[in-house]
Write a protein that holds these residues in place. Structure first.
Motif, PDB file in Angstrom:
ATOM      1  N   GLY A  62     -39.881   7.742  13.262  1.00  0.00           N
ATOM      2  CA  GLY A  62     -39.336   9.065  13.558  1.00  0.00           C
ATOM      3  C   GLY A  62     -38.066   9.000  14.374  1.00  0.00           C
ATOM      4  N   SER A  63     -37.520   7.774  14.515  1.00  0.00           N
ATOM      5  CA  SER A  63     -36.318   7.554  15.306  1.00  0.00           C
ATOM      6  C   SER A  63     -35.582   6.347  14.739  1.00  0.00           C
ATOM      7  CB  SER A  63     -36.685   7.303  16.776  1.00  0.00           C
ATOM      8  OG  SER A  63     -37.476   6.127  16.898  1.00  0.00           O
ATOM      9  N   GLU A  87     -36.481   2.833   9.178  1.00  0.00           N
ATOM     10  CA  GLU A  87     -36.863   2.918  10.586  1.00  0.00           C
ATOM     11  C   GLU A  87     -37.349   4.332  10.925  1.00  0.00           C
ATOM     12  OE1 GLU A  87     -36.893   1.052  14.581  1.00  0.00           O
ATOM     13  OE2 GLU A  87     -36.993   0.366  12.498  1.00  0.00           O
ATOM     14  N   TYR A  88     -36.656   5.328  10.419  1.00  0.00           N
ATOM     15  CA  TYR A  88     -37.059   6.718  10.649  1.00  0.00           C
ATOM     16  C   TYR A  88     -38.433   6.991  10.048  1.00  0.00           C
ATOM     17  CZ  TYR A  88     -37.343  11.758   9.841  1.00  0.00           C
ATOM     18  OH  TYR A  88     -37.770  13.060   9.779  1.00  0.00           O
ATOM     19  N   GLN A  89     -38.681   6.484   8.868  1.00  0.00           N
ATOM     20  CA  GLN A  89     -39.978   6.719   8.216  1.00  0.00           C
ATOM     21  C   GLN A  89     -41.120   6.082   8.995  1.00  0.00           C
ATOM     22  OE1 GLN A  89     -38.941   5.158   4.335  1.00  0.00           O
ATOM     23  NE2 GLN A  89     -38.563   7.203   3.501  1.00  0.00           N
ATOM     24  N   TYR A 110     -25.723  10.147   8.109  1.00  0.00           N
ATOM     25  CA  TYR A 110     -26.697  10.479   7.077  1.00  0.00           C
ATOM     26  C   TYR A 110     -27.801   9.427   7.113  1.00  0.00           C
ATOM     27  CZ  TYR A 110     -23.088  13.574   5.157  1.00  0.00           C
ATOM     28  OH  TYR A 110     -22.138  14.560   4.987  1.00  0.00           O
ATOM     29  N   LEU A 111     -28.934   9.754   6.539  1.00  0.00           N
ATOM     30  CA  LEU A 111     -30.095   8.870   6.601  1.00  0.00           C
ATOM     31  C   LEU A 111     -30.177   8.042   5.319  1.00  0.00           C
ATOM     32  CD1 LEU A 111     -32.251   8.352   8.717  1.00  0.00           C
ATOM     33  CD2 LEU A 111     -33.720  10.015   7.567  1.00  0.00           C
ATOM     34  N   LEU A 138     -35.163  11.758  15.926  1.00  0.00           N
ATOM     35  CA  LEU A 138     -34.573  12.615  14.901  1.00  0.00           C
ATOM     36  C   LEU A 138     -35.568  13.690  14.486  1.00  0.00           C
ATOM     37  CD1 LEU A 138     -32.862   9.875  12.693  1.00  0.00           C
ATOM     38  CD2 LEU A 138     -31.748  11.482  14.255  1.00  0.00           C
ATOM     39  N   PRO A 139     -35.090  14.808  13.948  1.00  0.00           N
ATOM     40  CA  PRO A 139     -36.004  15.879  13.536  1.00  0.00           C
ATOM     41  C   PRO A 139     -36.979  15.411  12.463  1.00  0.00           C
ATOM     42  CG  PRO A 139     -33.715  16.637  13.537  1.00  0.00           C
ATOM     43  CD  PRO A 139     -33.677  15.152  13.722  1.00  0.00           C
TER      44      PRO A 139
END
Length: 279
Positions: free
Chosen positions: A110-111, A105-107, A97-98, A117-118
């Motif tokens: 994007g990975s 990091e995703y924000q 889960y995020l 990640l989508p």
């Protein structure tokens, strides 16, 4: 008994036979700062939950445990007799889960750790499948995300593949069992070492409220913070303390926050193991 090492939460001793005694304290750290107020029974809760998991994962991966009871009486319940290992300097993290630093990091990218990640994921989103997101194991400062390629350069393709596969399988098995008992394991951090025969061994702690994010399954809702049965509750409190800049010294923890933190650790232990906690 020779004192070998002091970490933020645990101390290592070596006895005359060469066994390692890993002793967990009631100290707690946030943002890599050990706070001055202990959480009663925390060392025992972490140790007993780890032992429960080590026992159930023994068929998947060898672990460092020799005994959870053959320890000096003054450390009973919060110490483990272990075989010595050469610990690998990498934090092996699995995320299903995020949340937390993975979300940040995703924000930005994007990975996470180079894993794409989508688009459109939010805080608390379930990932399409669990991902391996290793970090450095910093002796000073903060751990930093590293990619699978960077781990491969350090350890070689075969060992790196084993680390990734075992981390993800430990996570999957742990998450499946915990979900049956009402707990979502959002992510977890594992540590591995190599024994005298070159065998990869699971060590330190496993699937605890210090090393994992535990959420109540029936309250999970993406797009907002989740009810945390782990250290996140204390992180949230500490980040809101006026004037504290997340450096040493940390603030004293009020009695009500201590009690709530302990209660959440205990509830996670009881839900996952099915055992009633007795200190």
């Amino acid at each position: 008994m020779k004192h070998v090492y002091s970490g933020k939460i645990r101390d290592l001793y070596e006895d005359d036979n060469g066994d390692i005694i890993l002793v967990a304290s009631d100290k707690i750290s946030v943002y890599d700062v050990v706070l001055p107020t202990p959480i009663p029974d925390k060392g025992k809760l972490l140790t007993q939950l780890s032992l429960w998991w080590f026992d159930r994962l023994a068929g998947l991966v060898p672990n460092h445990v020799l005994s959870g009871t053959d320890v000096p009486p003054e450390w009973a319940g919060r110490a483990v007799r272990c075989r010595p290992l050469k610990m690998l300097p990498v934090e092996c993290i699995a995320r299903g889960y995020l949340a937390g630093l993975g979300l940040k990091e995703y924000q930005k990218q994007g990975s996470v750790s180079g894993v794409e990640l989508p688009a459109g994921l939010v805080e608390g989103s379930k990932l399409p499948e669990p991902i391996f997101t290793p970090t450095t194991k910093a002796t000073e400062g903060h751990d930093e995300f590293i990619t699978l390629d960077e781990v491969t350069k350090q350890f070689g393709a075969e060992l790196t593949g084993r680390l990734r596969d075992l981390t993800l399988e430990v996570y999957r098995r742990g998450a499946d069992l915990a979900r049956e008992r009402g707990i979502i394991v959002a992510d977890t951090k594992l540590e591995f070492g190599v024994d005298a025969d070159g065998q990869l061994v699971l060590a330190d702690e496993v699937l605890t409220s210090d090393s994992s994010r535990f959420w109540l399954a029936d309250e999970w809702q993406p797009g907002r913070p989740q009810r945390a049965m782990d250290k996140q509750f204390l992180r949230d409190w500490a980040s809101a303390v006026p004037g504290w800049d997340k450096t040493y010294p940390g603030p004293e923890i009020p009695a009500d926050v201590v009690a709530t933190t302990r209660a959440r650790y205990q509830e996670a232990y009881e839900r996952i193991t099915g055992n009633t906690w007795t200190a």
